[in-house]
Design a protein around this motif. Structure first.
Motif, PDB file in Angstrom:
ATOM      1  N   SER A  47       0.861  -1.185   0.000  1.00 38.20           N
ATOM      2  CA  SER A  47       0.000   0.000   0.000  1.00 38.20           C
ATOM      3  C   SER A  47       0.892   1.227   0.000  1.00 38.20           C
ATOM      4  O   SER A  47       1.921   1.257   0.676  1.00 38.20           O
ATOM      5  N   THR A  48       0.544   2.227  -0.771  1.00 35.74           N
ATOM      6  CA  THR A  48       1.369   3.428  -0.851  1.00 35.74           C
ATOM      7  C   THR A  48       0.503   4.624  -1.222  1.00 35.74           C
ATOM      8  O   THR A  48      -0.530   4.476  -1.887  1.00 35.74           O
ATOM      9  N   SER A  49       0.915   5.775  -0.785  1.00 37.77           N
ATOM     10  CA  SER A  49       0.239   7.021  -1.180  1.00 37.77           C
ATOM     11  C   SER A  49       0.955   7.651  -2.365  1.00 37.77           C
ATOM     12  O   SER A  49       0.590   8.744  -2.792  1.00 37.77           O
ATOM     13  N   THR A 109      -1.730  -0.854  -3.990  1.00 34.98           N
ATOM     14  CA  THR A 109      -2.967  -0.142  -3.686  1.00 34.98           C
ATOM     15  C   THR A 109      -2.654   1.284  -3.260  1.00 34.98           C
ATOM     16  O   THR A 109      -1.589   1.564  -2.724  1.00 34.98           O
ATOM     17  N   GLY A 110      -3.589   2.170  -3.480  1.00 33.85           N
ATOM     18  CA  GLY A 110      -3.401   3.567  -3.096  1.00 33.85           C
ATOM     19  C   GLY A 110      -3.804   4.497  -4.233  1.00 33.85           C
ATOM     20  O   GLY A 110      -3.813   4.105  -5.408  1.00 33.85           O
ATOM     21  N   SER A 115      -3.300   8.527  -5.886  1.00 33.31           N
ATOM     22  CA  SER A 115      -2.521   9.766  -5.926  1.00 33.31           C
ATOM     23  C   SER A 115      -2.298  10.148  -7.389  1.00 33.31           C
ATOM     24  O   SER A 115      -2.231   9.272  -8.262  1.00 33.31           O
ATOM     25  N   TRP A 173      -7.622  -0.282  -6.335  1.00 40.12           N
ATOM     26  CA  TRP A 173      -8.174   0.225  -5.077  1.00 40.12           C
ATOM     27  C   TRP A 173      -9.134  -0.826  -4.544  1.00 40.12           C
ATOM     28  O   TRP A 173     -10.083  -1.211  -5.217  1.00 40.12           O
TER      29      TRP A 173
END
Length: 230
Positions: free
Chosen positions: A121-123, A179-180, A182, A206
């Motif tokens: 998971s990352t932004s 996932t994430g 931006s 997502w």
């Protein structure tokens, strides 16, 4: 250079004011030792405890989730890689076969040549250096080819056709689900396409609040990208 200086200043700030705290917590004994020896901070270990729903899943649960995700795992729009090219026979709404499992009668079986699943998971933020993971993916792809004595110019289409036919290799495919959300995500998706990986695939998606913990319970590796702050 400025980034290095700012980082060192941040460490000095944390060390000075960390020693003034009335209490400190850390999540491992190793970190507790590091803080005591090099930071002069006496911390109490408070281990992370995952919620109860983070428990091992049955093969039936795995199959049901992968069936729901078939559309995103096997048929993402505009993506061709070692996953999508080997799952052309799996329908988006297929309830009997997935990338990882197959149902024969009432029995659910794991596919012998399924890829290893990795989730991150990352932004997609600047302080989460996603390039590190991409470099590792390229290294694995090249090392696997070298171990199998493959030529760099070898046609990936032939490889993917053999995998689709059930052939197993010494080095498994790696399948990354990222996932994430931006604006930076599109930039990395284009960068991933240019890598021309043969045994590694990246899919971004997502997941719902119900699906995400289920996915984490059935993967091989969880890869975390984060900024460590003591």
């Amino acid at each position: 250079m400025d980034l290095v200086l700012n980082f060192k200043s941040m460490l000095r700030f944390e060390k000075r004011y960390g020693q003034m705290a009335n209490g400190s917590l850390c999540v491992t004994r190793t970190l507790q030792h590091e803080l005591a020896q090099n930071w002069g901070i006496r911390a109490t270990v408070l281990y992370d405890q995952p919620p109860e729903f983070f428990c091992p899943t049955s093969l039936q649960e795995k199959h049901k989730l992968f069936c729901r995700l078939n559309r995103y795992l096997c048929h993402p729009l505009g993506v061709r890689d070692c996953v999508t090219a080997t799952t052309t026979g799996i329908g988006a709404d297929d309830q009997n076969e997935t990338l990882f499992t197959t149902q024969v009668g009432t029995d659910i079986l794991l596919k012998p040549n399924r890829p290893a699943l990795v989730v991150s998971s990352t932004s997609w933020a600047p302080d989460e250096d996603f390039g590190i993971l991409l470099e590792a993916a390229v290294m694995y792809d090249r090392r696997a080819a070298a171990l199998l004595d493959e030529n760099d110019s070898a046609d990936e289409g032939v490889l993917w056709k053999e995998i689709s036919g059930g052939k197993q290799y010494l080095c498994p495919r790696l399948f990354f689900i990222i996932t994430g959300k931006s604006p930076e995500k599109e930039k990395y998706e284009e960068k991933i396409k240019r890598l021309n990986l043969k045994r590694v695939a990246f899919h971004t998606m997502w997941l719902s609040a119900e699906e995400y913990p289920l996915l984490l319970r059935m993967i091989f590796v969880i890869y975390f990208l984060f900024l460590i702050v003591h």
